[in-house]
Design an enzyme around this catalytic site. Structure first.
Site, PDB file in Angstrom:
ATOM      1  N   ASP A 150       0.741  -1.062  -0.061  1.00  0.00           N
ATOM      2  CA  ASP A 150      -0.032  -0.031  -0.026  1.00  0.00           C
ATOM      3  C   ASP A 150       1.003   1.351  -0.133  1.00  0.00           C
ATOM      4  O   ASP A 150       2.116   1.263   0.221  1.00  0.00           O
ATOM      5  CB  ASP A 150      -0.933   0.109   1.203  1.00  0.00           C
ATOM      6  CG  ASP A 150      -0.451  -0.406   2.551  1.00  0.00           C
ATOM      7  OD1 ASP A 150       0.942  -0.615   2.638  1.00  0.00           O
ATOM      8  OD2 ASP A 150      -1.152  -1.068   3.445  1.00  0.00           O
ATOM      9  N   ASN A 199      -7.764  -3.325  13.955  1.00  0.00           N
ATOM     10  CA  ASN A 199      -9.226  -3.664  13.330  1.00  0.00           C
ATOM     11  C   ASN A 199      -9.228  -4.814  12.559  1.00  0.00           C
ATOM     12  O   ASN A 199      -9.992  -5.093  11.900  1.00  0.00           O
ATOM     13  CB  ASN A 199      -9.627  -2.227  12.791  1.00  0.00           C
ATOM     14  CG  ASN A 199      -9.134  -1.955  11.681  1.00  0.00           C
ATOM     15  OD1 ASN A 199      -8.130  -2.651  11.127  1.00  0.00           O
ATOM     16  ND2 ASN A 199      -9.572  -0.833  11.056  1.00  0.00           N
ATOM     17  N   HIS A 247      -7.403  -5.099   9.942  1.00  0.00           N
ATOM     18  CA  HIS A 247      -6.690  -4.757   8.445  1.00  0.00           C
ATOM     19  C   HIS A 247      -5.539  -5.416   8.136  1.00  0.00           C
ATOM     20  O   HIS A 247      -4.686  -5.840   8.864  1.00  0.00           O
ATOM     21  CB  HIS A 247      -6.882  -3.507   8.305  1.00  0.00           C
ATOM     22  CG  HIS A 247      -5.736  -2.499   8.574  1.00  0.00           C
ATOM     23  ND1 HIS A 247      -6.219  -1.079   8.990  1.00  0.00           N
ATOM     24  CD2 HIS A 247      -4.629  -2.937   8.581  1.00  0.00           C
ATOM     25  CE1 HIS A 247      -4.894  -0.762   9.305  1.00  0.00           C
ATOM     26  NE2 HIS A 247      -3.918  -1.662   9.517  1.00  0.00           N
ATOM     27  N   GLU A 271      -9.554  -2.455   4.915  1.00  0.00           N
ATOM     28  CA  GLU A 271     -10.475  -2.358   6.181  1.00  0.00           C
ATOM     29  C   GLU A 271     -11.563  -3.098   6.351  1.00  0.00           C
ATOM     30  O   GLU A 271     -11.825  -3.442   5.435  1.00  0.00           O
ATOM     31  CB  GLU A 271     -10.458  -0.771   6.207  1.00  0.00           C
ATOM     32  CG  GLU A 271      -9.386   0.269   6.058  1.00  0.00           C
ATOM     33  CD  GLU A 271      -8.876   0.561   7.442  1.00  0.00           C
ATOM     34  OE1 GLU A 271      -8.815  -0.557   8.003  1.00  0.00           O
ATOM     35  OE2 GLU A 271      -8.045   1.634   7.632  1.00  0.00           O
TER      36      GLU A 271
HETATM   37  C1  F6R Z   1       1.509  -1.541   6.063  1.00  0.00           C
HETATM   38  C2  F6R Z   1       0.206  -2.253   6.228  1.00  0.00           C
HETATM   39  C3  F6R Z   1      -0.760  -2.388   7.452  1.00  0.00           C
HETATM   40  C4  F6R Z   1       0.316  -2.535   8.840  1.00  0.00           C
HETATM   41  C5  F6R Z   1      -0.525  -2.639  10.177  1.00  0.00           C
HETATM   42  C6  F6R Z   1       0.263  -2.804  11.061  1.00  0.00           C
HETATM   43  O1  F6R Z   1       1.988  -1.549   4.658  1.00  0.00           O
HETATM   44  O2  F6R Z   1      -0.293  -2.515   5.397  1.00  0.00           O
HETATM   45  O3  F6R Z   1      -1.682  -3.229   7.287  1.00  0.00           O
HETATM   46  O4  F6R Z   1       0.848  -3.909   8.535  1.00  0.00           O
HETATM   47  O5  F6R Z   1      -1.426  -1.422  10.253  1.00  0.00           O
HETATM   48  O6  F6R Z   1       1.063  -1.686  11.453  1.00  0.00           O
HETATM   49  P1  F6R Z   1       2.139  -1.604  12.788  1.00  0.00           P
HETATM   50  O7  F6R Z   1       3.018  -2.676  12.232  1.00  0.00           O
HETATM   51  O8  F6R Z   1       2.701  -0.310  12.413  1.00  0.00           O
HETATM   52  O9  F6R Z   1       1.295  -1.875  13.894  1.00  0.00           O
END
Ligand code: F6R
Length: 242
Positions: A67, A136, A138, A143
């Protein structure tokens, strides 16, 4: 699914990097799906170390990031391009033409999603997809919702995602409201998925994702259907798994 629980962050990072490195040793031309966020930072550090020691080469690898924020310059300190450049791209021997990350600055974001999907399709199946997990549920920026999109799409980030990511920006208002994310299909079609989760604050969502009902309201729960899912957790994140 195979779940491995580690006592320390260092052990988790090293195990994940070795797993990733093993993939590249077995198949140097691997298609790698990469994540950003705080979780994989130490894994990239260990991978770079393996590269510096001459044990791992990315020369033939092809990478696709999950992303990118929309409307943020790729050179913004918090863009995922900048993150990847800092932690991996410029530290290993990846060929620039083999690096793929959505362009959040594209004038036509819809077009950009289609272009990214075409690139993914041309590369074939992802060999190893690394994932972090949002509070959440994702994965990527897919999401929770009534439905999930198969392909790359533009997504409005949920308020809790923006709040969680505000820690990286100088003010919460600066967190982009939109992002481009790979859809759920290439993630689920990856040959191997490596899900990495750290911290007790994620214990509840880990349990929902891995042991709860399979539902689009917790996108990571769809990973339960994956034939080759490896989960690496620290003891905090594993706390609510029975
Ligand atoms: C990042 C992504 C997100 C993160 C998730 C956890 O490329 O796609 O899904 O993996 O938000 O983020 P952290 O590791 O910062 O807790």
């Amino acid at each position: 699914m195979r779940i491995r629980v580690f006592e320390t962050e260092d052990q988790l990072n090293k195990a994940a990097a070795l797993f990733h490195g093993g993939q590249l040793q077995r198949k140097p031309e691997s298609v790698l799906g990469l994540a950003t966020g705080s979780t994989p930072v130490g894994v990239y550090r260990e991978l770079v170390e393996l590269h510096v020691r001459g044990l791992v080469s990315f020369q033939e690898a092809i990478t696709f990031n999950l992303d990118e924020y929309a409307g943020l310059s790729k050179h913004h300190p918090q863009s995922y391009f900048t993150y990847m450049n800092q932690h991996l791209y410029r530290r290993v021997d990846l060929r620039p033409e083999n690096i793929h990350i959505p362009n959040g600055e594209a004038s036509d974001l819809q077009d950009e999603c289609e272009r990214y999907d075409r690139q993914l399709k041309n590369a074939g199946q992802i060999d190893l997809q690394i994932l972090g997990l949002g509070h959440n549920g994702h994965i990527g920026f897919n999401e929770p919702d009534l439905t999930l999109a198969a392909g790359t799409h533009l997504v409005g980030l949920h308020e809790d995602t923006r709040k969680a990511n505000a820690r990286f920006f100088s003010s919460p208002g600066e967190v982009p409201a939109l992002a481009i994310t790979m859809g759920i299909a290439p993630i689920l079609q990856a040959k191997t998925v490596l899900l990495l989760v750290r911290g007790e604050d994620k214990a509840a969502i880990v349990s929902r994702a891995l042991a709860g009902p399979i539902t689009t309201q917790c996108p990571a729960s769809l990973l339960q259907t994956h034939p080759n899912l490896i989960v690496m957790l620290d003891t905090g994140a594993a706390r609510e798994l029975v």
